[in-house]
Motif scaffolding. Structure first.
Motif, PDB file in Angstrom:
ATOM      1  N   SER A 170       0.827  -1.215   0.000  1.00 28.91           N
ATOM      2  CA  SER A 170       0.000   0.000   0.000  1.00 28.91           C
ATOM      3  C   SER A 170       0.858   1.261   0.000  1.00 28.91           C
ATOM      4  CB  SER A 170      -0.914   0.012   1.221  1.00 28.91           C
ATOM      5  OG  SER A 170      -1.769  -1.105   1.216  1.00 28.91           O
ATOM      6  N   ALA A 171       1.943   1.248   0.776  1.00 31.21           N
ATOM      7  CA  ALA A 171       2.838   2.408   0.794  1.00 31.21           C
ATOM      8  C   ALA A 171       3.481   2.599  -0.573  1.00 31.21           C
ATOM      9  CB  ALA A 171       3.910   2.230   1.866  1.00 31.21           C
ATOM     10  N   PHE A 172       3.849   1.498  -1.223  1.00 37.67           N
ATOM     11  CA  PHE A 172       4.428   1.598  -2.565  1.00 37.67           C
ATOM     12  C   PHE A 172       3.437   2.184  -3.556  1.00 37.67           C
ATOM     13  CE2 PHE A 172       5.172  -0.255  -6.766  1.00 37.67           C
ATOM     14  CZ  PHE A 172       6.421   0.289  -7.031  1.00 37.67           C
ATOM     15  N   ILE A 173       2.192   1.717  -3.519  1.00 37.00           N
ATOM     16  CA  ILE A 173       1.173   2.217  -4.447  1.00 37.00           C
ATOM     17  C   ILE A 173       0.875   3.687  -4.173  1.00 37.00           C
ATOM     18  CG2 ILE A 173      -1.262   1.994  -5.094  1.00 37.00           C
ATOM     19  CD1 ILE A 173      -0.935  -1.031  -4.677  1.00 37.00           C
ATOM     20  N   THR A 174       0.816   4.068  -2.891  1.00 35.75           N
ATOM     21  CA  THR A 174       0.574   5.469  -2.539  1.00 35.75           C
ATOM     22  C   THR A 174       1.684   6.370  -3.046  1.00 35.75           C
ATOM     23  OG1 THR A 174      -0.639   4.807  -0.564  1.00 35.75           O
ATOM     24  CG2 THR A 174       0.196   7.062  -0.625  1.00 35.75           C
ATOM     25  N   GLY A 230      -2.552   8.248 -11.609  1.00 35.74           N
ATOM     26  CA  GLY A 230      -1.911   8.688 -10.381  1.00 35.74           C
ATOM     27  C   GLY A 230      -2.909   8.955  -9.270  1.00 35.74           C
ATOM     28  N   THR A 231      -4.041   9.571  -9.624  1.00 35.68           N
ATOM     29  CA  THR A 231      -5.091   9.827  -8.632  1.00 35.68           C
ATOM     30  C   THR A 231      -5.665   8.525  -8.107  1.00 35.68           C
ATOM     31  OG1 THR A 231      -5.644  11.912  -9.720  1.00 35.68           O
ATOM     32  CG2 THR A 231      -7.297  10.987  -8.239  1.00 35.68           C
ATOM     33  N   LEU A 232      -5.931   7.576  -9.004  1.00 33.70           N
ATOM     34  CA  LEU A 232      -6.467   6.286  -8.570  1.00 33.70           C
ATOM     35  C   LEU A 232      -5.471   5.531  -7.693  1.00 33.70           C
ATOM     36  CD1 LEU A 232      -8.263   5.057 -11.820  1.00 33.70           C
ATOM     37  CD2 LEU A 232      -9.297   5.926  -9.715  1.00 33.70           C
ATOM     38  N   ALA A 233      -4.199   5.547  -8.077  1.00 36.55           N
ATOM     39  CA  ALA A 233      -3.180   4.863  -7.279  1.00 36.55           C
ATOM     40  C   ALA A 233      -3.029   5.516  -5.912  1.00 36.55           C
ATOM     41  CB  ALA A 233      -1.844   4.858  -8.016  1.00 36.55           C
ATOM     42  N   LEU A 234      -3.034   6.836  -5.867  1.00 40.29           N
ATOM     43  CA  LEU A 234      -2.900   7.544  -4.588  1.00 40.29           C
ATOM     44  C   LEU A 234      -4.095   7.262  -3.683  1.00 40.29           C
ATOM     45  CD1 LEU A 234      -1.178   9.615  -2.995  1.00 40.29           C
ATOM     46  CD2 LEU A 234      -2.623  11.371  -3.960  1.00 40.29           C
ATOM     47  N   LEU A 235      -5.295   7.316  -4.234  1.00 38.27           N
ATOM     48  CA  LEU A 235      -6.488   7.059  -3.430  1.00 38.27           C
ATOM     49  C   LEU A 235      -6.577   5.608  -2.977  1.00 38.27           C
ATOM     50  CD1 LEU A 235      -9.147   9.189  -5.329  1.00 38.27           C
ATOM     51  CD2 LEU A 235      -8.087   9.679  -3.117  1.00 38.27           C
ATOM     52  N   ALA A 236      -6.324   4.671  -3.892  1.00 36.55           N
ATOM     53  CA  ALA A 236      -6.408   3.246  -3.539  1.00 36.55           C
ATOM     54  C   ALA A 236      -5.335   2.868  -2.524  1.00 36.55           C
ATOM     55  CB  ALA A 236      -6.280   2.390  -4.795  1.00 36.55           C
ATOM     56  N   GLY A 237      -4.116   3.340  -2.721  1.00 36.41           N
ATOM     57  CA  GLY A 237      -3.044   3.021  -1.790  1.00 36.41           C
ATOM     58  C   GLY A 237      -3.281   3.622  -0.418  1.00 36.41           C
ATOM     59  N   SER A 238      -3.739   4.869  -0.373  1.00 36.14           N
ATOM     60  CA  SER A 238      -4.018   5.519   0.910  1.00 36.14           C
ATOM     61  C   SER A 238      -5.159   4.825   1.646  1.00 36.14           C
ATOM     62  CB  SER A 238      -4.373   6.984   0.705  1.00 36.14           C
ATOM     63  OG  SER A 238      -3.314   7.675   0.149  1.00 36.14           O
ATOM     64  N   TYR A 239      -6.209   4.477   0.904  1.00 35.40           N
ATOM     65  CA  TYR A 239      -7.344   3.794   1.514  1.00 35.40           C
ATOM     66  C   TYR A 239      -6.926   2.457   2.098  1.00 35.40           C
ATOM     67  CZ  TYR A 239     -11.764   1.345   2.023  1.00 35.40           C
ATOM     68  OH  TYR A 239     -12.804   0.622   2.525  1.00 35.40           O
ATOM     69  N   ARG A 240      -6.183   1.686   1.312  1.00 31.29           N
ATOM     70  CA  ARG A 240      -5.760   0.355   1.777  1.00 31.29           C
ATOM     71  C   ARG A 240      -4.789   0.473   2.957  1.00 31.29           C
ATOM     72  NH1 ARG A 240      -7.806  -4.357   2.356  1.00 31.29           N
ATOM     73  NH2 ARG A 240      -6.232  -5.939   2.388  1.00 31.29           N
ATOM     74  N   LEU A 295      -4.542   2.975   5.220  1.00 34.88           N
ATOM     75  CA  LEU A 295      -5.249   3.399   6.429  1.00 34.88           C
ATOM     76  C   LEU A 295      -6.184   2.321   6.954  1.00 34.88           C
ATOM     77  CD1 LEU A 295      -5.990   7.102   5.491  1.00 34.88           C
ATOM     78  CD2 LEU A 295      -4.306   6.251   7.131  1.00 34.88           C
ATOM     79  N   LEU A 296      -6.811   1.567   6.063  1.00 37.70           N
ATOM     80  CA  LEU A 296      -7.674   0.468   6.480  1.00 37.70           C
ATOM     81  C   LEU A 296      -6.868  -0.604   7.203  1.00 37.70           C
ATOM     82  CD1 LEU A 296     -10.593  -0.692   6.293  1.00 37.70           C
ATOM     83  CD2 LEU A 296      -9.808  -1.902   4.250  1.00 37.70           C
ATOM     84  N   CYS A 297      -5.705  -0.922   6.682  1.00 38.93           N
ATOM     85  CA  CYS A 297      -4.861  -1.936   7.304  1.00 38.93           C
ATOM     86  C   CYS A 297      -4.335  -1.447   8.661  1.00 38.93           C
ATOM     87  CB  CYS A 297      -3.708  -2.298   6.378  1.00 38.93           C
ATOM     88  SG  CYS A 297      -2.808  -3.759   6.891  1.00 38.93           S
ATOM     89  N   LEU A 298      -3.934  -0.187   8.754  1.00 34.19           N
ATOM     90  CA  LEU A 298      -3.500   0.363  10.040  1.00 34.19           C
ATOM     91  C   LEU A 298      -4.630   0.326  11.065  1.00 34.19           C
ATOM     92  CD1 LEU A 298      -1.302   3.505   9.375  1.00 34.19           C
ATOM     93  CD2 LEU A 298      -0.628   1.367  10.432  1.00 34.19           C
ATOM     94  N   HIS A 299      -5.822   0.648  10.624  1.00 37.94           N
ATOM     95  CA  HIS A 299      -6.980   0.633  11.521  1.00 37.94           C
ATOM     96  C   HIS A 299      -7.218  -0.773  12.051  1.00 37.94           C
ATOM     97  CE1 HIS A 299     -10.881   1.693  13.161  1.00 37.94           C
ATOM     98  NE2 HIS A 299     -11.407   0.674  12.507  1.00 37.94           N
ATOM     99  N   LYS A 300      -7.157  -1.774  11.192  1.00 41.33           N
ATOM    100  CA  LYS A 300      -7.364  -3.153  11.615  1.00 41.33           C
ATOM    101  C   LYS A 300      -6.266  -3.628  12.561  1.00 41.33           C
ATOM    102  CE  LYS A 300      -9.987  -4.782   7.676  1.00 41.33           C
ATOM    103  NZ  LYS A 300     -10.003  -5.662   6.506  1.00 41.33           N
TER     104      LYS A 300
END
Length: 111
Positions: free
Chosen positions: A66-70, A89-99, A101-106
């Protein structure tokens, strides 16, 4: 990090005679800045991946990806001069950030 940023801002010369296609005013040591950006990206991804191997945790490996994709999305947006790079770039930034933060939350909320 702030101190290093201030030192770089004071030391690195700006080349106002050369402006890129994206409107970015180039720096005098562009290759040095790109090398440092790549080293920070590689260090981040490798450290998450090593922690995943040490702890036998798939979450850390997902954090590395996720950090790599972000960071890849951010790099694409910084240098975009076409709609293809803007959208991808927008899709990669949004998808990587979402994944990420979701993983950190879990990891921290449910452990």
């Amino acid at each position: 990090m702030t101190t290093v940023s201030v030192v770089f801002a004071a030391v690195i010369p700006m080349n106002t005679a050369r402006i890129s296609s994206t409107g970015l005013v180039t720096e005098g040591f562009m290759s040095l800045i790109n090398i440092m950006r790549f080293l920070l990206l590689a260090t981040t991804v490798i450290s998450f991946f090593i922690q995943g191997i040490k702890k036998n945790s798939s979450e850390h490996k997902i954090l590395a990806l996720s950090a790599f994709i972000t960071l890849l999305g951010y790099s694409m947006l910084v240098s975009c001069d076409s709609f293809f790079f803007l959208i991808s770039g927008t899709l990669a930034l949004l998808a990587g950030s979402y994944r990420y933060l979701l993983c950190l939350h879990k990891m921290y909320m449910w452990s």
